[in-house]
Design a protein around this motif. Structure first.
Motif, PDB file in Angstrom:
ATOM      1  N   UNK A  99       1.732  -0.297   7.345  1.00  0.00           N
ATOM      2  CA  UNK A  99       0.450   0.370   6.715  1.00  0.00           C
ATOM      3  C   UNK A  99       0.361   1.476   6.206  1.00  0.00           C
ATOM      4  N   UNK A 100       0.041   1.869   5.537  1.00  0.00           N
ATOM      5  CA  UNK A 100      -0.203   3.241   4.881  1.00  0.00           C
ATOM      6  C   UNK A 100      -1.203   4.088   5.232  1.00  0.00           C
ATOM      7  N   UNK A 101      -2.599   3.162   6.171  1.00  0.00           N
ATOM      8  CA  UNK A 101      -3.217   3.662   6.756  1.00  0.00           C
ATOM      9  C   UNK A 101      -3.381   4.068   8.294  1.00  0.00           C
ATOM     10  N   UNK A 102      -1.908   3.596   8.693  1.00  0.00           N
ATOM     11  CA  UNK A 102      -1.581   3.156  10.426  1.00  0.00           C
ATOM     12  C   UNK A 102      -1.990   4.458  10.934  1.00  0.00           C
ATOM     13  N   UNK A 103      -2.178   4.581  12.408  1.00  0.00           N
ATOM     14  CA  UNK A 103      -2.171   6.526  12.458  1.00  0.00           C
ATOM     15  C   UNK A 103      -0.539   6.891  12.344  1.00  0.00           C
ATOM     16  N   UNK A 104      -0.285   7.813  12.048  1.00  0.00           N
ATOM     17  CA  UNK A 104       0.993   8.535  12.441  1.00  0.00           C
ATOM     18  C   UNK A 104       1.627   8.455  13.537  1.00  0.00           C
ATOM     19  N   UNK A 105       3.242   7.939  13.059  1.00  0.00           N
ATOM     20  CA  UNK A 105       4.575   7.975  14.411  1.00  0.00           C
ATOM     21  C   UNK A 105       4.045   8.595  15.165  1.00  0.00           C
ATOM     22  N   UNK A 141       5.665   3.422   2.550  1.00  0.00           N
ATOM     23  CA  UNK A 141       7.291   4.368   2.332  1.00  0.00           C
ATOM     24  C   UNK A 141       7.290   5.233   2.851  1.00  0.00           C
ATOM     25  N   UNK A 142       6.467   6.007   1.833  1.00  0.00           N
ATOM     26  CA  UNK A 142       6.778   7.688   1.533  1.00  0.00           C
ATOM     27  C   UNK A 142       6.449   8.008   3.292  1.00  0.00           C
ATOM     28  N   UNK A 143       5.420   8.046   3.893  1.00  0.00           N
ATOM     29  CA  UNK A 143       4.293   7.965   5.300  1.00  0.00           C
ATOM     30  C   UNK A 143       6.148   7.748   6.558  1.00  0.00           C
ATOM     31  N   UNK A 144       5.955   6.638   6.268  1.00  0.00           N
ATOM     32  CA  UNK A 144       6.967   6.068   7.539  1.00  0.00           C
ATOM     33  C   UNK A 144       9.075   5.902   7.763  1.00  0.00           C
ATOM     34  N   UNK A 145       9.799   5.847   6.241  1.00  0.00           N
ATOM     35  CA  UNK A 145      10.449   5.136   6.635  1.00  0.00           C
ATOM     36  C   UNK A 145      11.279   7.131   6.379  1.00  0.00           C
ATOM     37  N   UNK A 146      11.745   6.868   7.269  1.00  0.00           N
ATOM     38  CA  UNK A 146      12.359   8.494   8.152  1.00  0.00           C
ATOM     39  C   UNK A 146      13.743   8.135   6.314  1.00  0.00           C
ATOM     40  N   UNK A 147      14.468   9.365   6.041  1.00  0.00           N
ATOM     41  CA  UNK A 147      15.338   9.525   6.001  1.00  0.00           C
ATOM     42  C   UNK A 147      15.269   8.472   4.772  1.00  0.00           C
ATOM     43  N   UNK A 148      14.981   7.438   4.397  1.00  0.00           N
ATOM     44  CA  UNK A 148      14.507   6.754   3.424  1.00  0.00           C
ATOM     45  C   UNK A 148      15.000   5.615   3.881  1.00  0.00           C
ATOM     46  N   UNK A 149      14.782   5.160   5.059  1.00  0.00           N
ATOM     47  CA  UNK A 149      15.268   3.900   6.714  1.00  0.00           C
ATOM     48  C   UNK A 149      14.194   3.153   6.763  1.00  0.00           C
ATOM     49  N   UNK A 150      14.450   2.128   6.208  1.00  0.00           N
ATOM     50  CA  UNK A 150      13.214   0.722   6.423  1.00  0.00           C
ATOM     51  C   UNK A 150      12.983   0.238   7.673  1.00  0.00           C
ATOM     52  N   UNK A 151      13.916   0.760   8.013  1.00  0.00           N
ATOM     53  CA  UNK A 151      14.173   0.211   9.742  1.00  0.00           C
ATOM     54  C   UNK A 151      14.129   0.717  10.817  1.00  0.00           C
ATOM     55  N   UNK A 152      13.335   2.446  10.099  1.00  0.00           N
ATOM     56  CA  UNK A 152      12.972   2.766  10.897  1.00  0.00           C
ATOM     57  C   UNK A 152      11.790   2.849  12.109  1.00  0.00           C
ATOM     58  N   UNK A 153      10.868   1.565  12.053  1.00  0.00           N
ATOM     59  CA  UNK A 153      10.699   0.762  13.596  1.00  0.00           C
ATOM     60  C   UNK A 153      11.119   0.187  14.125  1.00  0.00           C
ATOM     61  N   UNK A 154      12.492   0.110  13.822  1.00  0.00           N
ATOM     62  CA  UNK A 154      12.757  -1.049  14.613  1.00  0.00           C
ATOM     63  C   UNK A 154      14.344   0.159  15.561  1.00  0.00           C
TER      64      UNK A 154
END
Length: 280
Positions: A99-105, A141-154
């Motif tokens: 979610x875009x509104x989630x707290x920062x990484x 995606x813009x906030x959380x996909x570090x270097x375009x990686x959709x699995x950044x959270x994992x």
């Protein structure tokens, strides 16, 4: 045959006695009530329920979406609740990059590490929430996909677990497992159990189903995540999911793995007891 719902949100129901009666009628004899509420001030609700119902256990934790509320006061509250005899786990905790509104990484990761430290002190397993940005809206995606990686959270989750949890030697649960095979194997290697919810029954869940076929029998659990993720065949036909529907997920897993329902029920119950020996 006895089943245990390893993850449900009982504080979301207004008719709890009926919900638990339905569960018992379906063979779901015990449940783990997840104590996150809508933030730290509501963690105690699941604990209160567990003290009122002998077949309910509780966890306590701050969900990553509420990570901005993790501070010395809420951590002290968590530590006190985590020491309660009816509390068998800390969670659900983890990372959510959806979610875009989630707290920062950085805020999410700090909250996660701080809660793992409390779980380690009380020597109780953790139950993990992890959600990637793969299917998120562009703003997320813009906030959380570090270097375009959709699995950044994992990737971040596994890194933090290796650094902060693996040294404890304690196990945990990957709640509502929705990752891929590589992530599943990494989680099992770290000592985690994979818990499958109603979404494993969905036609679009081919990757999760592949993992469910593979997971070693002694590392598998079943859950509802109720009132969310109603399983097939009830999906779209009932207003909310409930612990009784653990039955449908267990039946689906039995067919998927070419095992008997009785074996799945027995094995997942044994697994819960091994993970949480004080419930035996």
């Amino acid at each position: 045959m006895m089943l245990i719902d390893s993850h449900c949100h009982l504080d979301d129901y207004t008719d709890l006695p009926a919900i638990l009666a339905n569960a018992k009628a379906a063979g779901v004899e015990e449940v783990l009530a997840i104590g996150i509420g809508n933030g730290p001030s509501e963690m105690h609700v699941a604990v209160d329920i567990a003290h009122h119902y002998a077949n309910v256990w509780a966890s306590v934790g701050v969900h990553p979406q509420e990570a901005h509320q993790v501070n010395p006061e809420s951590l002290a509250m968590l530590a006190t609740l985590a020491s309660d005899s009816r509390v068998i786990a800390v969670g659900e905790i983890g990372l959510d990059y959806y979610h875009a509104e989630n707290p920062d990484v950085e805020v999410q990761q700090r909250a996660f590490v701080d809660q793992m430290a409390i779980a380690a002190r009380v020597r109780k397993p953790i139950t993990i929430h992890v959600r990637t940005s793969e299917l998120a809206q562009p703003a997320a995606k813009a906030r959380f996909e570090q270097h375009g990686n959709p699995d950044a959270a994992w990737d971040d989750l596994l890194r933090l677990l290796n650094e902060h949890w693996k040294p404890t030697g304690l196990p945990g649960i990957m709640h509502c497992f929705s990752g891929n095979m590589t992530q599943a194997k990494a989680a099992v290697e770290l000592g985690f159990y994979l818990s499958f919810a109603g979404n494993v029954t969905y036609a679009k869940s081919a990757v999760i189903q592949e993992v469910a076929k593979w997971v070693p029998g002694d590392r598998m659990l079943v859950e509802t995540d109720a009132p969310f993720l109603t399983p097939v065949p009830l999906r779209g036909k009932v207003s909310q999911n409930e612990p009784a529907n653990t039955l449908h997920t267990a039946r689906f897993l039995a067919e998927l793995r070419s095992e008997s329902f009785e074996d799945i029920a027995a094995q997942t119950t044994v697994n819960f007891r091994v993970l949480f020996p004080t419930t035996a």
